[in-house]
Design a protein around this motif. Structure first.
Motif, mmCIF file in Angstrom:
data_model
loop_
_atom_site.group_PDB
_atom_site.id
_atom_site.type_symbol
_atom_site.label_atom_id
_atom_site.label_comp_id
_atom_site.label_asym_id
_atom_site.label_seq_id
_atom_site.Cartn_x
_atom_site.Cartn_y
_atom_site.Cartn_z
ATOM 1 N N VAL A 96 0.832 -1.208 0.000
ATOM 2 C CA VAL A 96 0.000 0.000 0.000
ATOM 3 C C VAL A 96 0.866 1.257 0.000
ATOM 4 N N VAL A 97 1.875 1.298 0.878
ATOM 5 C CA VAL A 97 2.713 2.494 0.973
ATOM 6 C C VAL A 97 3.562 2.675 -0.283
ATOM 7 N N GLY A 98 4.219 1.592 -0.720
ATOM 8 C CA GLY A 98 5.078 1.695 -1.892
ATOM 9 C C GLY A 98 4.314 2.031 -3.147
ATOM 10 N N LYS A 99 3.172 1.390 -3.349
ATOM 11 C CA LYS A 99 2.413 1.636 -4.561
ATOM 12 C C LYS A 99 1.652 2.963 -4.517
ATOM 13 N N THR A 100 1.371 3.467 -3.314
ATOM 14 C CA THR A 100 0.803 4.809 -3.230
ATOM 15 C C THR A 100 1.815 5.833 -3.736
ATOM 16 N N ALA A 101 3.078 5.664 -3.334
ATOM 17 C CA ALA A 101 4.138 6.524 -3.859
ATOM 18 C C ALA A 101 4.281 6.359 -5.362
ATOM 19 N N SER A 102 4.160 5.134 -5.833
ATOM 20 C CA SER A 102 4.255 4.886 -7.271
ATOM 21 C C SER A 102 3.097 5.537 -8.016
ATOM 22 N N CYS A 103 1.904 5.499 -7.428
ATOM 23 C CA CYS A 103 0.751 6.180 -8.041
ATOM 24 C C CYS A 103 1.020 7.673 -8.217
ATOM 25 N N ALA A 104 1.568 8.287 -7.171
ATOM 26 C CA ALA A 104 1.867 9.718 -7.252
ATOM 27 C C ALA A 104 2.915 9.990 -8.321
ATOM 28 N N ALA A 105 3.909 9.118 -8.420
ATOM 29 C CA ALA A 105 4.934 9.288 -9.443
ATOM 30 C C ALA A 105 4.341 9.171 -10.845
ATOM 31 N N ALA A 336 12.235 10.161 -6.655
ATOM 32 C CA ALA A 336 12.939 8.979 -6.132
ATOM 33 C C ALA A 336 11.972 7.848 -5.812
ATOM 34 N N ALA A 337 10.699 7.988 -6.210
ATOM 35 C CA ALA A 337 9.695 6.990 -5.844
ATOM 36 C C ALA A 337 9.955 5.633 -6.482
ATOM 37 N N ILE A 338 10.618 5.590 -7.631
ATOM 38 C CA ILE A 338 10.880 4.302 -8.274
ATOM 39 C C ILE A 338 11.721 3.417 -7.361
ATOM 40 N N GLY A 339 12.807 3.977 -6.819
ATOM 41 C CA GLY A 339 13.658 3.188 -5.927
ATOM 42 C C GLY A 339 12.938 2.771 -4.663
ATOM 43 N N PHE A 340 12.192 3.714 -4.063
ATOM 44 C CA PHE A 340 11.445 3.418 -2.842
ATOM 45 C C PHE A 340 10.391 2.343 -3.106
ATOM 46 N N SER A 341 9.634 2.525 -4.197
ATOM 47 C CA SER A 341 8.588 1.559 -4.516
ATOM 48 C C SER A 341 9.176 0.196 -4.841
ATOM 49 N N SER A 342 10.297 0.178 -5.576
ATOM 50 C CA SER A 342 10.932 -1.097 -5.911
ATOM 51 C C SER A 342 11.333 -1.851 -4.647
ATOM 52 N N PHE A 343 11.887 -1.149 -3.669
ATOM 53 C CA PHE A 343 12.330 -1.821 -2.441
ATOM 54 C C PHE A 343 11.151 -2.449 -1.705
ATOM 55 N N THR A 344 10.082 -1.677 -1.495
ATOM 56 C CA THR A 344 8.944 -2.205 -0.750
ATOM 57 C C THR A 344 8.255 -3.338 -1.514
ATOM 58 N N VAL A 345 8.216 -3.242 -2.839
ATOM 59 C CA VAL A 345 7.588 -4.304 -3.628
ATOM 60 C C VAL A 345 8.452 -5.556 -3.624
ATOM 61 N N LEU A 346 9.766 -5.400 -3.591
ATOM 62 C CA LEU A 346 10.642 -6.570 -3.478
ATOM 63 C C LEU A 346 10.419 -7.290 -2.148
ATOM 64 N N VAL A 347 10.183 -6.547 -1.076
ATOM 65 C CA VAL A 347 9.836 -7.171 0.205
ATOM 66 C C VAL A 347 8.510 -7.925 0.076
ATOM 67 N N TYR A 348 7.558 -7.313 -0.611
ATOM 68 C CA TYR A 348 6.254 -7.934 -0.879
ATOM 69 C C TYR A 348 6.439 -9.288 -1.567
ATOM 70 N N TYR A 349 7.295 -9.323 -2.609
ATOM 71 C CA TYR A 349 7.508 -10.568 -3.340
ATOM 72 C C TYR A 349 8.410 -11.532 -2.584
ATOM 73 N N ALA A 392 14.679 4.421 3.380
ATOM 74 C CA ALA A 392 13.294 4.885 3.503
ATOM 75 C C ALA A 392 12.329 3.708 3.556
ATOM 76 N N GLY A 393 12.582 2.685 2.718
ATOM 77 C CA GLY A 393 11.715 1.515 2.723
ATOM 78 C C GLY A 393 11.747 0.777 4.046
ATOM 79 N N LEU A 394 12.937 0.585 4.604
ATOM 80 C CA LEU A 394 13.051 -0.089 5.896
ATOM 81 C C LEU A 394 12.364 0.708 6.996
ATOM 82 N N SER A 395 12.492 2.032 6.957
ATOM 83 C CA SER A 395 11.855 2.877 7.977
ATOM 84 C C SER A 395 10.335 2.735 7.931
ATOM 85 N N VAL A 396 9.783 2.753 6.720
ATOM 86 C CA VAL A 396 8.333 2.636 6.576
ATOM 87 C C VAL A 396 7.852 1.261 7.023
#
Length: 415
Positions: A96-105, A336-349, A392-396
């Motif tokens: 939710v957090v990562g893809k919300t950032a991706s939506c804004a990007a 920078a949302a691509i990197g942030f979103s990629s990290f959180t989505v990698l955790v998802y997968y 940022a991903g780890l903090s979130v």
């Protein structure tokens, strides 16, 4: 969960494939090639191959899990059912957090290409319009996505044709070789463009014959996207070289210009706007369904689990997600949302691969090497992303974990 609160199964194989393609063949291919080329240099195609292998492993794990659990929620549901409530929650929170950032990007990408001087205003307007479309029901969203995907594929076909066969195509000298870290960083950035197949799984409750349809749709969408990406990357390298490709934020527009067809540049820019719009539409659909699933389990306000009696969608979740994305697009610089979103989505997968590894032989378990390679790849590529994105991903994720344990303690529940 009552029958009244269940979503309607309206999506067939074609619509499911199109929604996946709308997420993958989107703004990522118009924007991610440049930073990936800057990181990987002459090894860009190797980075693309690594991203594709990782995406395949993740897709296989997701497909088998989606067939086993054909309800809305994706890895939020798979982690909960196979690994325990906390891991499902962590996957859902990260998504939710990562893809919300991706939506804004994506929204800002629409604004930047459509009207650079008023990028934020256009971004907010795009979010409002697409949220309204999603509100009217997933079938209408699938129809709009079908039109957008066809237009974007047509534009990318033009780019490939001009880049490969244009009379003035050139190939500047490639830069010096980069280390493995650069290749893995580029793979992480390119993985962002593949991650859209998750949207098919998150819509599992709205797919007809999900046990058969979801795995087929994921594999078809991933295969088509990979073929498109390889052709586009080869055409761009043929025209600009890796050094030229790494420069500028509009590499595909520059491909047609350098290859001797500058009159096609506006067409490519329109294609980028359509691609970002398609990605935003599918992303908003996926995020709202994760919110729906988490609200059903009371990790988010229960009111967000409501399903519209006429349009059949999670209308409150859609409105809340749309409002948050609109505020983010109007307020923050999310380049920078691509990197942030990629990290959180990698955790998802990562959680999805571990969950798939727990399936029994009679439950459609994927090959062992798929889950092992997928798990290891998520960790390795995630750790290779820029330090700021990983931090940022780890903090979130830590913030979300803290909320989980606090809420569980207040509720007096135990896992």
């Amino acid at each position: 969960m009552s029958t009244h609160d269940q979503l309607r199964r309206r999506l067939g194989l074609g619509d499911s494939v199109v929604l996946g393609l709308g997420s993958m063949v989107g703004a990522g291919i118009f924007a991610a090639l440049a930073p990936a080329a800057a990181a990987a240099g002459s090894w860009l195609l190797l980075a693309l191959g690594i991203a594709a292998v990782l995406a395949y492993c993740n897709a296989m794990s997701s497909a088998r899990l989606a067939a086993r659990y054909p309800v809305s929620g994706g890895t939020y549901v798979y982690g909960r059912e196979r690994l325990g409530p906390f891991w499902g929650y962590l996957a859902g929170w990260g998504f939710v957090v990562g893809k919300t950032a991706s939506c804004a990007a994506m929204a800002l990408t629409v604004g930047s290409y459509a009207w650079p001087d008023q990028a934020r205003a256009v971004a907010v307007a795009a979010v409002v319009a697409i949220t309204a479309l999603d509100y009217l029901g997933v079938r209408k969203s699938a129809l709009a996505t079908r039109i957008i995907v066809a237009a974007v594929l047509a534009v990318l076909t033009v780019v490939v044709g001009v880049g490969l066969f244009g009379p003035h195509a050139t190939a500047p000298a490639l830069p010096e070789r980069v280390g493995p870290g650069g290749v893995l960083e580029a793979a992480g950035l390119l993985f962002f463009a593949f991650a859209g197949y998750a949207r098919i799984a998150t819509l599992g409750e709205e797919v007809r014959a999900p046990a058969r349809t979801i795995p087929r749709a994921i594999m078809i969408a991933l295969g088509v996207a990979l073929a498109v990406y390889v052709l586009v990357a080869v055409a761009a390298l043929n025209t600009l070289g890796s050094a030229g490709l790494a420069q500028g934020a509009d590499p595909l527009a520059r491909v047609v210009s350098v290859a001797g067809a500058p009159e096609l540049t506006p067409v490519v820019r329109v294609g980028a706007v359509l691609a970002a719009t398609g990605s935003l539409l599918a992303l908003l659909l996926g995020v709202s369904r994760i919110v729906l699933a988490m609200a059903r389990d009371r990790w988010l306000p229960g009111a967000l689990a409501a399903v519209h009696p006429r349009f059949g969608g999670p209308h409150r979740a859609e409105l809340v997600v749309g409002a948050v994305v609109a505020v983010a697009a109007a307020t923050f610089d999310l380049r920078a949302a691509i990197g942030f979103s990629s990290f959180t989505v990698l955790v998802y997968y990562l959680i999805a691969n571990v969950a798939a590894g727990t399936l029994g032989a009679g439950e459609g378990r994927p090959a062992r090497w798929v889950t092992i390679l997928g798990t290891a790849g998520c960790v390795l590529v995630g750790c290779s992303l820029p330090r700021e994105s990983a931090g940022a991903g780890l903090s979130v994720l830590a913030l979300g974990a803290g909320w989980y344990f606090l809420r569980r303690e207040r509720a007096g529940t135990t896992e």
